[in-house]
Scaffold this motif. Structure first.
Motif, PDB file in Angstrom:
ATOM      1  N   GLY A  76     -16.812   8.842   4.177  1.00  9.97           N
ATOM      2  CA  GLY A  76     -17.648   9.744   4.957  1.00  9.97           C
ATOM      3  C   GLY A  76     -16.867  11.006   5.254  1.00  9.97           C
ATOM      4  O   GLY A  76     -15.702  11.126   4.886  1.00  9.97           O
ATOM      5  N   PRO A  77     -17.501  11.959   5.926  1.00 12.99           N
ATOM      6  CA  PRO A  77     -16.830  13.221   6.246  1.00 12.99           C
ATOM      7  C   PRO A  77     -15.643  13.009   7.185  1.00 12.99           C
ATOM      8  O   PRO A  77     -15.683  12.147   8.071  1.00 12.99           O
ATOM      9  N   ILE A  78     -14.611  13.805   7.011  1.00 10.99           N
ATOM     10  CA  ILE A  78     -13.399  13.662   7.829  1.00 10.99           C
ATOM     11  C   ILE A  78     -13.695  13.965   9.299  1.00 10.99           C
ATOM     12  O   ILE A  78     -13.042  13.399  10.187  1.00 10.99           O
ATOM     13  N   ASP A  79     -14.698  14.809   9.568  1.00 13.89           N
ATOM     14  CA  ASP A  79     -15.061  15.070  10.960  1.00 13.89           C
ATOM     15  C   ASP A  79     -15.527  13.795  11.662  1.00 13.89           C
ATOM     16  O   ASP A  79     -15.318  13.634  12.870  1.00 13.89           O
ATOM     17  N   ASP A  80     -16.132  12.881  10.924  1.00 13.20           N
ATOM     18  CA  ASP A  80     -16.536  11.590  11.500  1.00 13.20           C
ATOM     19  C   ASP A  80     -15.303  10.752  11.848  1.00 13.20           C
ATOM     20  O   ASP A  80     -15.295  10.035  12.845  1.00 13.20           O
ATOM     21  N   ALA A  81     -14.260  10.843  11.026  1.00 13.85           N
ATOM     22  CA  ALA A  81     -13.011  10.128  11.318  1.00 13.85           C
ATOM     23  C   ALA A  81     -12.371  10.684  12.579  1.00 13.85           C
ATOM     24  O   ALA A  81     -11.901   9.930  13.436  1.00 13.85           O
ATOM     25  N   VAL A  82     -12.369  12.006  12.708  1.00 15.93           N
ATOM     26  CA  VAL A  82     -11.796  12.650  13.905  1.00 15.93           C
ATOM     27  C   VAL A  82     -12.575  12.213  15.143  1.00 15.93           C
ATOM     28  O   VAL A  82     -11.983  11.863  16.175  1.00 15.93           O
ATOM     29  N   ALA A  83     -13.896  12.190  15.057  1.00 13.66           N
ATOM     30  CA  ALA A  83     -14.731  11.761  16.190  1.00 13.66           C
ATOM     31  C   ALA A  83     -14.477  10.292  16.522  1.00 13.66           C
ATOM     32  O   ALA A  83     -14.393   9.922  17.702  1.00 13.66           O
ATOM     33  N   HIS A  84     -14.341   9.456  15.503  1.00 14.59           N
ATOM     34  CA  HIS A  84     -14.060   8.030  15.716  1.00 14.59           C
ATOM     35  C   HIS A  84     -12.731   7.849  16.446  1.00 14.59           C
ATOM     36  O   HIS A  84     -12.646   7.067  17.401  1.00 14.59           O
ATOM     37  N   LEU A  85     -11.703   8.549  16.010  1.00 14.59           N
ATOM     38  CA  LEU A  85     -10.400   8.441  16.669  1.00 14.59           C
ATOM     39  C   LEU A  85     -10.494   8.894  18.124  1.00 14.59           C
ATOM     40  O   LEU A  85      -9.920   8.256  19.015  1.00 14.59           O
TER      41      LEU A  85
END
Length: 126
Positions: A76-85
């Motif tokens: 998925g988009p890296i922005d989703d990873a940042v939000a998850h973290l």
């Protein structure tokens, strides 16, 4: 000849704390062992050494807790990873930055597990 990565090893200092982190933050499946566990990510696995677990053979200089660098693919988009973290209260140490991974150029964010192991989420959805 054809090979692929099956598993590698990290060292943890606290089974309960590390298992909870990798399951919650990284989506690992916990695979129990006689002592401790392994962490499964689809077809790949991180075997874990830690308190009370005698493993043989070992590397000439076995890695200590916090001494590994591991990259996990984020689907998925890296922005989703940042939000998850952020939702998991895990600080991003660096990123997003472009990096070269197993599938070419991707966007990565870096963070740490409770022992200090450097973890990376890489996304190829750029």
């Amino acid at each position: 000849m054809k090979t692929s990565l099956d598993h590698c090893v990290i060292h943890v200092s606290d089974w309960e704390r590390s298992g909870a982190f990798y399951e919650r933050v990284c989506g690992a499946e916990i695979v129990p062992d006689k002592v401790g566990f392994s962490l499964r990510f689809g077809e790949q696995q991180l075997n874990c050494h830690g308190p009370g677990k005698a493993a043989e053979p070992l590397a000439r200089l076995p890695v200590m807790p916090g001494g590994s660098d591991v990259c996990l693919r984020w689907h998925g988009p890296i922005d989703d990873a940042v939000a998850h973290l952020a939702e998991q209260n895990v600080p991003v140490e660096m990123g997003p930055v472009f990096r070269q991974g197993a599938f070419g150029r991707g966007l990565s964010v870096y963070f740490r597990d409770p022992d200090g192991t450097l973890l990376e989420f890489i996304s190829y959805d750029v």
